[in-house]
Write a protein that holds these residues in place. Structure first.
Motif, mmCIF file in Angstrom:
data_model
loop_
_atom_site.group_PDB
_atom_site.id
_atom_site.type_symbol
_atom_site.label_atom_id
_atom_site.label_comp_id
_atom_site.label_asym_id
_atom_site.label_seq_id
_atom_site.Cartn_x
_atom_site.Cartn_y
_atom_site.Cartn_z
ATOM 1 N N ASN A 456 -5.313 5.877 -4.403
ATOM 2 C CA ASN A 456 -3.878 6.109 -4.214
ATOM 3 C C ASN A 456 -3.157 4.833 -3.820
ATOM 4 O O ASN A 456 -2.047 4.561 -4.292
ATOM 5 C CB ASN A 456 -3.661 7.182 -3.149
ATOM 6 C CG ASN A 456 -4.163 8.550 -3.586
ATOM 7 O OD1 ASN A 456 -4.215 8.840 -4.782
ATOM 8 N ND2 ASN A 456 -4.545 9.391 -2.619
ATOM 9 N N ARG A 457 -3.795 4.038 -2.965
ATOM 10 C CA ARG A 457 -3.168 2.785 -2.538
ATOM 11 C C ARG A 457 -3.055 1.801 -3.705
ATOM 12 O O ARG A 457 -2.042 1.104 -3.841
ATOM 13 C CB ARG A 457 -3.977 2.157 -1.407
ATOM 14 C CG ARG A 457 -3.870 2.895 -0.091
ATOM 15 C CD ARG A 457 -4.577 2.145 1.027
ATOM 16 N NE ARG A 457 -4.453 2.825 2.303
ATOM 17 C CZ ARG A 457 -4.932 2.375 3.447
ATOM 18 N NH1 ARG A 457 -5.584 1.209 3.476
ATOM 19 N NH2 ARG A 457 -4.773 3.051 4.567
ATOM 20 N N ALA A 458 -4.097 1.754 -4.535
ATOM 21 C CA ALA A 458 -4.044 0.870 -5.702
ATOM 22 C C ALA A 458 -2.941 1.306 -6.639
ATOM 23 O O ALA A 458 -2.205 0.475 -7.191
ATOM 24 C CB ALA A 458 -5.399 0.883 -6.413
ATOM 25 N N SER A 459 -2.805 2.617 -6.835
ATOM 26 C CA SER A 459 -1.757 3.136 -7.710
ATOM 27 C C SER A 459 -0.374 2.826 -7.152
ATOM 28 O O SER A 459 0.532 2.420 -7.894
ATOM 29 C CB SER A 459 -1.927 4.649 -7.873
ATOM 30 O OG SER A 459 -0.902 5.182 -8.676
ATOM 31 N N GLU A 460 -0.220 2.987 -5.839
ATOM 32 C CA GLU A 460 1.068 2.680 -5.209
ATOM 33 C C GLU A 460 1.402 1.201 -5.349
ATOM 34 O O GLU A 460 2.560 0.835 -5.613
ATOM 35 C CB GLU A 460 1.018 3.064 -3.731
ATOM 36 C CG GLU A 460 0.975 4.563 -3.483
ATOM 37 C CD GLU A 460 0.775 4.888 -2.012
ATOM 38 O OE1 GLU A 460 0.734 3.926 -1.199
ATOM 39 O OE2 GLU A 460 0.647 6.072 -1.669
ATOM 40 N N ARG A 461 0.400 0.341 -5.174
ATOM 41 C CA ARG A 461 0.618 -1.094 -5.272
ATOM 42 C C ARG A 461 1.064 -1.483 -6.689
ATOM 43 O O ARG A 461 2.003 -2.244 -6.879
ATOM 44 C CB ARG A 461 -0.651 -1.849 -4.890
ATOM 45 C CG ARG A 461 -0.504 -3.362 -4.893
ATOM 46 C CD ARG A 461 -1.834 -4.054 -4.592
ATOM 47 N NE ARG A 461 -2.298 -3.749 -3.254
ATOM 48 C CZ ARG A 461 -3.387 -3.056 -2.967
ATOM 49 N NH1 ARG A 461 -4.133 -2.579 -3.961
ATOM 50 N NH2 ARG A 461 -3.743 -2.839 -1.733
ATOM 51 N N LEU A 462 0.375 -0.935 -7.690
ATOM 52 C CA LEU A 462 0.700 -1.270 -9.071
ATOM 53 C C LEU A 462 2.068 -0.737 -9.463
ATOM 54 O O LEU A 462 2.842 -1.411 -10.145
ATOM 55 C CB LEU A 462 -0.375 -0.700 -10.005
ATOM 56 C CG LEU A 462 -1.757 -1.360 -9.905
ATOM 57 C CD1 LEU A 462 -2.783 -0.566 -10.705
ATOM 58 C CD2 LEU A 462 -1.707 -2.797 -10.407
ATOM 59 N N ASN A 463 2.389 0.483 -9.029
ATOM 60 C CA ASN A 463 3.693 1.066 -9.367
ATOM 61 C C ASN A 463 4.831 0.365 -8.639
ATOM 62 O O ASN A 463 5.927 0.203 -9.181
ATOM 63 C CB ASN A 463 3.702 2.561 -9.023
ATOM 64 C CG ASN A 463 2.807 3.368 -9.928
ATOM 65 O OD1 ASN A 463 2.599 3.008 -11.077
ATOM 66 N ND2 ASN A 463 2.262 4.470 -9.411
ATOM 67 N N LYS A 464 4.550 -0.069 -7.416
ATOM 68 C CA LYS A 464 5.580 -0.735 -6.625
ATOM 69 C C LYS A 464 5.974 -2.063 -7.221
ATOM 70 O O LYS A 464 7.146 -2.447 -7.225
ATOM 71 C CB LYS A 464 5.069 -0.935 -5.191
ATOM 72 C CG LYS A 464 6.060 -1.614 -4.267
ATOM 73 C CD LYS A 464 5.470 -1.760 -2.870
ATOM 74 C CE LYS A 464 6.458 -2.455 -1.937
ATOM 75 N NZ LYS A 464 5.885 -2.615 -0.569
ATOM 76 N N TRP A 465 4.984 -2.797 -7.761
ATOM 77 C CA TRP A 465 5.249 -4.124 -8.296
ATOM 78 C C TRP A 465 5.402 -4.132 -9.811
ATOM 79 O O TRP A 465 5.417 -5.183 -10.434
ATOM 80 C CB TRP A 465 4.123 -5.086 -7.881
ATOM 81 C CG TRP A 465 4.076 -5.277 -6.399
ATOM 82 C CD1 TRP A 465 5.060 -5.016 -5.508
ATOM 83 C CD2 TRP A 465 2.967 -5.760 -5.626
ATOM 84 N NE1 TRP A 465 4.648 -5.304 -4.230
ATOM 85 C CE2 TRP A 465 3.364 -5.766 -4.265
ATOM 86 C CE3 TRP A 465 1.679 -6.179 -5.947
ATOM 87 C CZ2 TRP A 465 2.537 -6.169 -3.249
ATOM 88 C CZ3 TRP A 465 0.844 -6.590 -4.926
ATOM 89 C CH2 TRP A 465 1.274 -6.591 -3.586
ATOM 90 N N PHE A 466 5.472 -2.930 -10.391
ATOM 91 C CA PHE A 466 5.660 -2.837 -11.840
ATOM 92 C C PHE A 466 7.130 -3.067 -12.150
ATOM 93 O O PHE A 466 7.999 -2.329 -11.668
ATOM 94 C CB PHE A 466 5.232 -1.452 -12.331
ATOM 95 C CG PHE A 466 5.179 -1.321 -13.828
ATOM 96 C CD1 PHE A 466 3.993 -1.535 -14.507
ATOM 97 C CD2 PHE A 466 6.309 -0.994 -14.558
ATOM 98 C CE1 PHE A 466 3.928 -1.415 -15.882
ATOM 99 C CE2 PHE A 466 6.264 -0.865 -15.926
ATOM 100 C CZ PHE A 466 5.078 -1.085 -16.594
#
Length: 480
Positions: A456-466
């Motif tokens: 979940n954290r990896a997904s949040e990180r990628l979506n946040k900086w997308f």
């Protein structure tokens, strides 16, 4: 008794999973080991040819090398592990075009760091060494040699980030070939420039610079030449956005690695203050040299664990990430046990690889048990650090390193070395206790990790900086 067919099926399936995961691990680890070993070998070559000039040049180079390897190399290499985390997770999530953007952002951050923070250290190296109390002739020559290390500073900026970018997408075989070629070119040029043309320090450093920058040029050609069509879509202004959160991750990454590198540097520095310990220090340096070669192999597993964990977290597969961490840890520990055993078996002979001095060889034999422990710890420590990098948990590792190394390891080393009177043995034992504690803490953290939360954290990180304003070509790359 009849065999349970269900157990046979489970056992067969488990062996198949381990075999498939092992192939993925070695596809990353082996090519990653080659550049580390080649780079270490390049330093040995330069060291050898400078020794042929004079002891003054060798001593001055050793001082300049502290700035290069222990400071500049450590900072840039550490900060570049942020690229490893982000590119690995983006590749797993099939956000391929983001890998090129992350690479450009890392170039910007590392170039600023190198120019504003590290470049002044090289420019004023002579004054720094003079303030530290070095002899004037050594300080002056070391200051001159430090200027030759400036091109290497900017080589690190591009080389480490590109390596992590390529490793994240499992294209690191090109790095291995370029590194081997660089080592051979450096050997040839050093022989021509130093032995034949008698260019001295200028020749030795020129050979090193040319050989290393040929690697960077080869990497640029590989990227810009179309061999990374999904992940490199050209330069973009989007790279200048969201720099602050990536800078935070880069700083955490740099701090994490530098705390480990400086820990070993302090070990060497403290050994130099031992009284009447010329033979002991010589033997100690041989042991550290041997451990250093083995550590280059362990770095391959650090990179492999980081890439595999980040890829699986990017895909959203928590179980695969957990399974990969277990297989990599077991593989690395088995190899560590192999080299540990070799050190114990050949401990009374291993010193002859470096010297014919019987007293030094005998002392190396006495230190062989500590050497074997150090070799084993390398194999454990690197994998646990790599798992943390793959999950983007560099800040946590930095705090663990500060406590275990600087609040436990160094005080215990000083206590055993000076107060108890064990000198170098005590110093090394105490600081190994710090590494053991670090491995235990990281091992516990890894064992108790909620991998679904890390997904979940990896997904949040990628979506946040997308970048939401990505052009259509970028969106198409995700669909490919």
């Amino acid at each position: 008794m009849t065999e349970n067919p269900m157990l046979n099926i489970i056992s067969s399936d488990f062996r198949e999973r381990v075999w498939e995961e092992s192939k993925k691990i070695w596809n990353v680890a082996f090519p990653a080991m080659i550049p580390k070993v080649s780079q270490f070998g390049t330093l040995v070559v330069t060291h050898f040819f400078l020794r042929c000039i004079s002891q003054l040049h060798l001593a001055a180079y050793a001082l300049g090398h502290i700035l290069d390897l222990r400071i500049a190399n450590g900072v840039i290499l550490g900060m570049s592990t942020a690229t490893e985390t982000l590119c690995g997770q983006a590749f797993g999530a099939k956000q391929y075009h983001m890998m090129g953007i992350y690479l450009q952002r890392s170039w910007i951050i590392n170039l600023i760091t190198a120019t504003l923070l590290l470049l002044p250290i090289f420019l004023f190296a002579r004054q720094i060494f003079t303030i530290l109390g070095e002899q004037s002739d050594i300080a002056s020559l070391a200051g001159y040699i430090s200027l030759w290390f400036i091109p290497m500073l900017y080589f690190y900026v591009f080389n480490y980030t590109i390596q992590n970018y390529l490793q994240g997408q499992l294209k690191n075989s090109i790095i291995g070939w370029l590194s081997v070629g660089s080592f051979l070119i450096n050997l040839l040029l050093s022989w021509i420039f130093v032995k034949k043309l008698h260019w001295g320090i200028s020749g030795a450093m020129s050979a090193t610079i040319i050989a290393n920058w040929l690697v960077a040029i080869g990497e640029f050609v590989y990227i810009f030449g179309g061999w990374c069509p999904k992940t490199w879509r050209g330069f973009t202004w989007v790279a200048f956005s969201d720099l602050f959160p990536i800078t935070k991750l880069s700083v955490s990454s740099g701090l994490m690695l530098c705390l480990e590198i400086w820990y070993n540097s302090i070990l060497i520095l403290l050994a130099g203050y031992m009284k009447n310990a010329a033979v002991a220090i010589s033997a100690f340096s041989i042991c550290l040299n041997i451990a250093g070669w083995e550590f280059m192999l362990c770095l391959g597993f650090l990179i492999s664990s980081s890439v595999r964990i980040s890829n699986e977290l990017g895909k959203g597969d928590a179980e695969a990430a957990k399974f990969s961490a277990k297989v990599i840890a077991c593989t690395s520990i088995c190899i560590g046990l192999f080299f540990c055993t070799l050190c114990l078996i050949f401990g009374n002979k291993i010193g002859y690889l470096f010297t014919n001095d019987e007293k030094v060889v005998e002392y190396v034999s006495e230190l062989s048990f500590l050497l074997s422990i150090s070799v084993l710890l390398n194999s454990i420590q690197c994998v646990l650090s790599g798992v943390a990098i793959g999950a983007g948990r560099q800040s946590m590792v930095a705090y663990v390193n500060i406590f275990c190394f600087y609040f436990v390891g160094i005080p215990m080393g000083l206590l055993l070395g000076w107060v108890v009177g064990l000198e170098i043995r005590g110093l090394w034992m105490g600081m190994q206790l710090g590494v053991i504690l670090q491995s235990l803490v990281l091992g516990y953290i890894t064992w108790t990790t909620d991998w679904n939360e890390q997904v979940n954290r990896a997904s949040e990180r990628l979506n946040k900086w997308f970048p939401r304003n990505s052009n259509k070509s970028n969106e198409e790359s995700v669909q490919e």
